[in-house]
Design a protein around this motif. Structure first.
Motif, PDB file in Angstrom:
ATOM      1  N   SER A 129      38.707  41.523  38.030  1.00 18.82           N
ATOM      2  CA  SER A 129      39.030  41.750  36.613  1.00 18.82           C
ATOM      3  C   SER A 129      39.647  40.524  35.960  1.00 18.82           C
ATOM      4  N   TRP A 131      40.854  40.821  32.859  1.00 14.84           N
ATOM      5  CA  TRP A 131      41.740  41.294  31.796  1.00 14.84           C
ATOM      6  C   TRP A 131      42.896  42.138  32.297  1.00 14.84           C
ATOM      7  N   SER A 148      33.694  39.789  25.236  1.00 12.77           N
ATOM      8  CA  SER A 148      33.982  40.498  26.486  1.00 12.77           C
ATOM      9  C   SER A 148      35.136  41.484  26.324  1.00 12.77           C
ATOM     10  N   ARG A 149      36.212  41.015  25.721  1.00 16.82           N
ATOM     11  CA  ARG A 149      37.366  41.912  25.517  1.00 16.82           C
ATOM     12  C   ARG A 149      36.989  43.070  24.597  1.00 16.82           C
ATOM     13  N   SER A 152      34.765  45.615  26.483  1.00 10.55           N
ATOM     14  CA  SER A 152      35.516  46.485  27.398  1.00 10.55           C
ATOM     15  C   SER A 152      36.324  47.526  26.631  1.00 10.55           C
ATOM     16  N   ASP A 165      38.430  45.791  32.654  1.00 11.45           N
ATOM     17  CA  ASP A 165      37.276  44.889  32.602  1.00 11.45           C
ATOM     18  C   ASP A 165      36.032  45.663  33.042  1.00 11.45           C
ATOM     19  N   GLY A 168      32.667  43.245  33.673  1.00  8.18           N
ATOM     20  CA  GLY A 168      32.652  42.186  34.672  1.00  8.18           C
ATOM     21  C   GLY A 168      31.656  42.464  35.795  1.00  8.18           C
TER      22      GLY A 168
END
Length: 252
Positions: A129, A131, A148-149, A152, A165, A168
């Motif tokens: 992960s 995050w 990406s953030r 998620s 995450d 990922g």
């Protein structure tokens, strides 16, 4: 090992690291070498989608020199999800107990794989992960981090999965976990495949653990991220989320 003393987990068995490739001629030798150094007892399966740049031929040369390296030659570019599904089936058929997803471009650091495998001793699935506290990204443009953030966050909201995450792709599965996810029903092609397997694991009641990793942007070759991949993820996640809510309202 147990998770809080409530459940016992069996031994892991032999590890197979699956590395999908399409035009990764510059990266395949370094990543195979790094995996072999980081976890010498692990085996590697290069799942090549008939790369025009000769990645498959290079992988064959690596396999000829090392009995811990195998190559799965596929007919053509069919997407990340299809490559991993083929790799999972190959690994399970050949008796491997742990199946690991790893990118070919070095963004998933093989040196962190021992931590994922240690965590898997007390879990069904381990996610590397970016995050969670301790996780980070290196040399990533801001727009990729926001994407990406944001992805998620949207997945957590739509799918009710308690993971930081979800998108990922550095993961370690127990063989039994994969066998319980209904892989024959998985049709996701791109990076949405990662979301699909994560939600299936949570919905099936598997114990999923996140381990912080350092994600390093590739230095060689081209990223496979595209607008089509983002669009596929958006419509599939939205469909899964809406479908789940409708089923709950109907009492299913």
């Amino acid at each position: 090992m147990t998770d809080g003393g409530q459940r016992k987990y069996g031994p892991l068995g032999t590890t197979l690291v699956i590395i999908p490739t399409y035009n990764e001629a510059e990266n395949i030798k370094p990543i195979v070498s790094r995996v072999r150094s980081a976890v010498p007892e692990a085996h590697i399966l290069v799942a090549d989608d008939n790369s025009p740049d000769g990645t498959g031929k290079i992988a064959d040369e690596l396999a000829a020199a090392d009995d811990h390296v195998q190559v799965l030659h596929r007919k053509g570019k069919e997407g990340l999800g299809a490559a991993y599904l083929a790799g999972f089936r190959w690994g399970i058929e050949h008796g491997f107990g742990v199946l690991v997803e790893m990118d070919a471009d070095g963004s998933h650091r093989p040196e962190e794989l021992p931590r994922l495998l240690t965590a898997l001793k007390g879990a069904d699935l381990v996610l590397g992960s970016r995050w969670v506290p301790g996780g980070r990204v290196v040399n990533w443009p801001k727009h990729r981090e926001y994407l990406s953030r944001g992805g998620s966050t949207y997945c957590r909201a739509m799918l009710d999965v308690p993971l930081r995450d979800v998108t990922g792709g550095y993961r370690a599965f127990r063989k039994e976990t994969l066998e319980g996810l209904g892989l024959d029903e998985v049709s996701s092609q791109g990076y949405c495949f990662q979301v699909d397997l994560a939600r299936r694991a949570v919905e099936s009641g598997f114990h999923v653990v996140e381990v912080p990793i350092t994600f390093v942007e590739r230095e060689r070759g081209d990223s496979k991220m595209s607008k089509d991949i983002v669009v596929e993820a958006l419509w599939r996640v939205t469909g899964w989320g809406v479908g789940s809510r409708v089923n709950k309202l109907r009492g299913r």
